[in-house]
Design an enzyme around this catalytic site. Sequence first.
Site, PDB file in Angstrom:
ATOM      1  N   HIS A 101       0.791  -1.666   0.041  1.00  0.00           N
ATOM      2  CA  HIS A 101       0.038  -0.058   0.470  1.00  0.00           C
ATOM      3  C   HIS A 101       1.279   1.230  -0.092  1.00  0.00           C
ATOM      4  O   HIS A 101       1.426   1.455   0.423  1.00  0.00           O
ATOM      5  CB  HIS A 101      -1.064   0.015   1.074  1.00  0.00           C
ATOM      6  CG  HIS A 101      -2.143   1.113   1.173  1.00  0.00           C
ATOM      7  ND1 HIS A 101      -1.495   2.316   1.240  1.00  0.00           N
ATOM      8  CD2 HIS A 101      -2.941   1.162   0.633  1.00  0.00           C
ATOM      9  CE1 HIS A 101      -2.447   2.823   1.388  1.00  0.00           C
ATOM     10  NE2 HIS A 101      -3.843   2.500   0.713  1.00  0.00           N
ATOM     11  N   GLU A 173      -4.474   1.728  -7.162  1.00  0.00           N
ATOM     12  CA  GLU A 173      -5.084   3.373  -6.362  1.00  0.00           C
ATOM     13  C   GLU A 173      -4.032   4.611  -6.472  1.00  0.00           C
ATOM     14  O   GLU A 173      -3.124   4.560  -6.362  1.00  0.00           O
ATOM     15  CB  GLU A 173      -4.651   2.773  -4.748  1.00  0.00           C
ATOM     16  CG  GLU A 173      -5.224   2.041  -4.062  1.00  0.00           C
ATOM     17  CD  GLU A 173      -5.479   2.159  -2.752  1.00  0.00           C
ATOM     18  OE1 GLU A 173      -6.841   1.470  -2.586  1.00  0.00           O
ATOM     19  OE2 GLU A 173      -4.214   1.711  -2.230  1.00  0.00           O
TER      20      GLU A 173
HETATM   21  O1  LIG Z   1      -6.124   3.432   0.331  1.00  0.00           O
HETATM   22  C1  LIG Z   1      -7.513   3.265   0.271  1.00  0.00           C
HETATM   23  C2  LIG Z   1      -8.152   1.082   0.370  1.00  0.00           C
HETATM   24  O2  LIG Z   1      -6.917   0.847   1.339  1.00  0.00           O
HETATM   25  C3  LIG Z   1      -8.483   3.526   0.299  1.00  0.00           C
HETATM   26  O3  LIG Z   1      -8.700   4.672   1.477  1.00  0.00           O
HETATM   27  P1  LIG Z   1      -9.604   6.029   1.699  1.00  0.00           P
HETATM   28  O4  LIG Z   1     -10.956   5.590   0.533  1.00  0.00           O
HETATM   29  O5  LIG Z   1     -10.009   6.061   2.774  1.00  0.00           O
HETATM   30  O6  LIG Z   1      -9.309   7.105   0.531  1.00  0.00           O
END
Ligand SMILES: O=C(CO)COP(=O)(O)O
Length: 261
Positions: A101, A173
């Site tokens: 992450h 992401e």
């Molecule tokens: O990093 C995320 C999921 O692992 C996304 O987090 P948020 O939806 O709180 O921005």
Amino acid sequence: MKPQLTLGVSLKMYFGYQQTLEWSRQIADIVRRHPVIREGQVELFVFPSLPAIAGTLEAFRGTSVSVGAQNMFWEDAGAYTGEVSGTMLREMGCGYVEIGHAERRRYFSETDKQIADKTTAALRNALIPVICIGEAQRCTAAQAIEQAVDQAQQALAPAEKQGLHGDAILAYEPQWAIGAKEPASADFIGEVCEGLAARLAENAHGARRVIYGGSAGPGLLTQLGSRTGGLFLGRFSHQPAAYKAILDEAFTLLLSPANRS
Ligand SMILES: O=C(CO)COP(=O)(O)O
């Protein structure tokens, strides 16, 4: 039948211990009653903090929700103080593990090599890695696809070289959309997720599902339709009602004619 939609949640470090168990029981209740589960085409997983994994597994027992960890180590055993092995996660009943992450890159300086080693260890232990990829700065969709393909290939290449061809989930992401007020635009997400899925399918042995994360919440799945393989949720899944609303959207989407043909 293979799942058509994947909905994952990472609780990060937001909740306390009891709060995690209470949230898990409420979500388990919602999932048990929800018609989308009968469709059998949704894949659900939850990543609590490590000490809450056992209790969370218990809360979701008998449901279709899998439990996993937000991180793991790349060795299976040894003198690695403070780390957790994929072997133990698997032994406990976890089916998934999150790898790389953006917050682990930022705060713990995780490198591409470490992320690849963790991905290999996950697959070696029959865990489905949820590999987080995504650009740091806003850019065009084409540039985002290139960066994400590169990150995904770097993470998966050593495992593939070793003949570890298990399923993997790529959580796209964009780092600028994590912890933000709103997600990236549906057009941008759709273009990147579709482009990424097409590129990853080219040489893959195992299944490669692409899901979107970064301020995702109720409403987004409906906007995206089948352009994404699902969502990786953070803050906007903390309210059980919001989680239920997203399951409702998944149900509607899976019943739509486009998905039935
Ligand atoms: O990093 C995320 C999921 O692992 C996304 O987090 P948020 O939806 O709180 O921005």
